[in-house]
Design a protein around this motif. Sequence first.
Motif, PDB file in Angstrom:
ATOM      1  N   UNK A 112       0.829  -1.199   0.000  1.00  0.00           N
ATOM      2  CA  UNK A 112       0.000   0.000   0.000  1.00  0.00           C
ATOM      3  C   UNK A 112       0.870   1.258   0.000  1.00  0.00           C
ATOM      4  N   UNK A 113       1.904   1.256   0.841  1.00  0.00           N
ATOM      5  CA  UNK A 113       2.779   2.431   0.921  1.00  0.00           C
ATOM      6  C   UNK A 113       3.502   2.662  -0.396  1.00  0.00           C
ATOM      7  N   UNK A 114       3.955   1.581  -1.033  1.00  0.00           N
ATOM      8  CA  UNK A 114       4.673   1.705  -2.305  1.00  0.00           C
ATOM      9  C   UNK A 114       3.769   2.230  -3.410  1.00  0.00           C
ATOM     10  N   UNK A 115       2.512   1.834  -3.386  1.00  0.00           N
ATOM     11  CA  UNK A 115       1.607   2.174  -4.483  1.00  0.00           C
ATOM     12  C   UNK A 115       0.885   3.493  -4.271  1.00  0.00           C
ATOM     13  N   UNK A 116       0.999   4.071  -3.097  1.00  0.00           N
ATOM     14  CA  UNK A 116       0.267   5.301  -2.810  1.00  0.00           C
ATOM     15  C   UNK A 116       1.211   6.431  -2.422  1.00  0.00           C
ATOM     16  N   UNK A 117       2.365   6.480  -3.083  1.00  0.00           N
ATOM     17  CA  UNK A 117       3.293   7.583  -2.838  1.00  0.00           C
ATOM     18  C   UNK A 117       2.605   8.900  -3.167  1.00  0.00           C
ATOM     19  N   UNK A 118       2.532   9.754  -2.192  1.00  0.00           N
ATOM     20  CA  UNK A 118       1.842  11.022  -2.377  1.00  0.00           C
ATOM     21  C   UNK A 118       2.688  12.036  -3.115  1.00  0.00           C
ATOM     22  N   UNK A 119       3.998  11.996  -2.888  1.00  0.00           N
ATOM     23  CA  UNK A 119       4.825  13.130  -3.322  1.00  0.00           C
ATOM     24  C   UNK A 119       6.277  12.686  -3.393  1.00  0.00           C
ATOM     25  N   UNK A 120       6.910  12.918  -4.532  1.00  0.00           N
ATOM     26  CA  UNK A 120       8.333  12.611  -4.684  1.00  0.00           C
ATOM     27  C   UNK A 120       9.132  13.905  -4.526  1.00  0.00           C
ATOM     28  N   UNK A 121       9.776  14.035  -3.396  1.00  0.00           N
ATOM     29  CA  UNK A 121      10.645  15.179  -3.182  1.00  0.00           C
ATOM     30  C   UNK A 121      12.089  14.821  -3.485  1.00  0.00           C
ATOM     31  N   UNK A 122      13.011  15.740  -3.262  1.00  0.00           N
ATOM     32  CA  UNK A 122      14.430  15.418  -3.428  1.00  0.00           C
ATOM     33  C   UNK A 122      14.807  14.263  -2.515  1.00  0.00           C
ATOM     34  N   UNK A 123      15.567  13.335  -3.033  1.00  0.00           N
ATOM     35  CA  UNK A 123      15.956  12.141  -2.294  1.00  0.00           C
ATOM     36  C   UNK A 123      17.225  12.445  -1.498  1.00  0.00           C
ATOM     37  N   UNK A 124      17.163  12.436  -0.154  1.00  0.00           N
ATOM     38  CA  UNK A 124      18.365  12.746   0.629  1.00  0.00           C
ATOM     39  C   UNK A 124      19.534  11.821   0.309  1.00  0.00           C
ATOM     40  N   UNK A 125      19.255  10.560   0.013  1.00  0.00           N
ATOM     41  CA  UNK A 125      20.338   9.628  -0.309  1.00  0.00           C
ATOM     42  C   UNK A 125      21.074  10.042  -1.574  1.00  0.00           C
ATOM     43  N   UNK A 126      20.379  10.728  -2.474  1.00  0.00           N
ATOM     44  CA  UNK A 126      20.998  11.237  -3.697  1.00  0.00           C
ATOM     45  C   UNK A 126      21.620  12.614  -3.448  1.00  0.00           C
ATOM     46  N   UNK A 127      20.857  13.484  -2.805  1.00  0.00           N
ATOM     47  CA  UNK A 127      21.267  14.885  -2.711  1.00  0.00           C
ATOM     48  C   UNK A 127      22.420  15.120  -1.742  1.00  0.00           C
TER      49      UNK A 127
END
Length: 777
Positions: A32-47
């Motif tokens: 459910x959590x994977x399929x209902x992502x509300x918002x993709x912000x900057x990824x701290x692991x990337x940034x």
Amino acid sequence: MTLISDTFEATDDSGKNAQLLTEQEQQWVDKFMDETTLFLGPDPAIMRHHEIMPRTPYEQQCIDEGIDPIEVDRIRKRLAGALDEAFEMCESMGAAPGAKWADLSCAVYTAEGDVTYLSNRGVIAFSAVLHHPIRYIMKNWQHEPTVGINPGDGFFHNDSRFGMVHNTDQSMLVPVIRGGHIIAWVGATIHEGENGACEPGGMPSGSETPFDDGLRASPIKIVEKGLLRRDLLTFLQHSTRDPKLMLADIKVKMGAVRRIMDTVDRLIDEVGQETFVASLRMTVEDVETEVRRRIGELPDGTVTFNQFVDSTLKENILIKFACKITVKGERLIVDLTGTGPEILNRAINSPLASTKAFMAQAILSYWWPDLPRSTGALSPIEVITEEHSWADAGYDAPVGQSLQASFRGFSALQTAFAKMQFSAPIKYSNVVAPWFNQINDFLWGGTTQNGEQVGNLCADLNGMGGGAKAFRDGEDAVAPLFCAMADIGEQEVMEEEVPFLQLVSKRMVRDNQGFGKFRGGMGYEMIVASRGTPNWGFMTVTSGSKFSSVPGMFGGYGCPVYPLAIVKGINIYDIIKEDPTQFDLSIERVMNEQPFAGGDYQSAHMGLQFDVAKEGELYMIAQGAGGGYGDVLERDPELVVTDLELDRISAQIATEMYGVVWEPGTYVVHEEETRQLRADMRRARISRGTPYKEFLKKFVTEEPPADLLYFGSWGQEDDEELIATHWGGLEPERVKGKLEELPLIMIPDRRVLKISRLEARVRELEQKYGEAVIHKS
């Protein structure tokens, strides 16, 4: 939204632990959590990750097959040539001032986004920041059925929170795909300027929320299978004041990327795909390996260098940029702990990636300029920061003027490295005093003489003064710190497009230099006035009007401070038409003599918000100077009188600063009198001197002056406490603590504070003289 872990334990209303989820239930929750992502912000692991990526299995396979080093060198040279050619295309065809004057770059990346090679000209800082959006695209869009990555696709982005120097820059990133696999990327990035921010020109000093920063495009697919998407283009055009600029330069970047791709295609056909992929990977790794080796050549030790910003571009404050650089073996650690907290309603905050980008600018322009412009240059360097400081701002902080922090990152590394480099037996560049690091420039916007709505900036910031070297003066008005080969635009070209004249464009300002044995490069003054438009305005976005932006080196002086000067209520064109002798314009003459009757003469710090300019009103600023190198009393007297004869310095500076005596009229140095004067000045220094421990007792205080709005650490270098000013109401309150313990820092609107003070004054007068008397008067 709270993520639920494998050890999730629910609680009932009484607070007691309820039954653990079963494995099946946990899988349902995860799904459910994977399929209902509300918002993709900057990824701290990337940034927050600036290191190069590990080799992919395919890259390892390509390298294992073996490769001829001569072949790698040939590939590198071919790519370098293609990138420079694409750069020339952007510069010659670009519509933005930043394109015309070289504020751009073109690059080739590995499949994982590491910059392998950047164009030799252009903004080197991009080499340390543009891997972030590619990694974001690869992680989020590659397998997303509504997006995907296909041959001919092109991705647009400009939001610095996803990886960009600042939001005025816009990129085009295109994958290189063979056999259904992404094997590389190519891209072009241009400082476009106008981006729809709350003030024209793209660098809003008035920004108080991220929504004031203008267009904030996370990586989006603007080109699909070779075709420009008109729906997204229309959205982007409606998001800025200059839709023609948006269309023109997206097409320019597409053309430049296509040119790079042509060379990539031919190279792959000639040398094979595996050899091409291996060469990209090896280039990135070779740079990282060489940087580690060069760090090992530096003397072990720690250099501390603190800088201060004197303005939020709205009010005068003092914010500390703390930097401590430690070398130990092949480790180089940059520690920014102690830097002041972010201010949540001021534009000067910088994302960490932007700060790091200008660290890379210092490394590749001033430390080791012979290295390829690659992500590998910054990769081995460790950076320690505190999130939510103004050099490592959070997602909700405005960043429209992030350069106020990230430029300090450049100066900190440039200056500290010069001190470390001085005693190193092997040097890869000259020891140099600090380069000028501020945006002394005019931004502008409004309706042109051709009836078009525009907003952008002059290229005069490209005339920053160079720092002095150990053996010669700094170059005058030579280049911006971010782009060694940039151009300073011709005003006559600009006048064809925008409705203002630079009445004074490139005149050196007397005494505008960092004094020293060798002086810093000088800056010029600029005086502008609008003409022939019903709607126009100017703004400036500069700190350093009260506290010098850069210091000197080894006894040299830093640059001066720079005010803004304005004359309102006049029309200089009418004045000159009636009396051409009044065209004798300079900041010094205009502000000291005030020659124009009826003019309102104003001066202030250079954080001017957008100001509507009536025709003929004067706006006056000066470009900055580089730092001086060495003791002023060791400067060759002949160099002093040469500057004096050329009116680069005043007689007062020649005598009181440099200690030179000369013959008026002939400028012949009186050698004996000069030696005597300098000896007297040295003795006077000694007489003013104080033993260090006594100096500390008088100079060092427990905390900053009570009336100073100060932000940052104070006292010992290892002090983890910060000082900040907090407004619970309208009155400021000093707070102390670790960064995470401080309240959110926001500064009240200046107009609200002014009204509050006036109201308090009215109440005071009412109590003293009576309400009826005050209201009657």
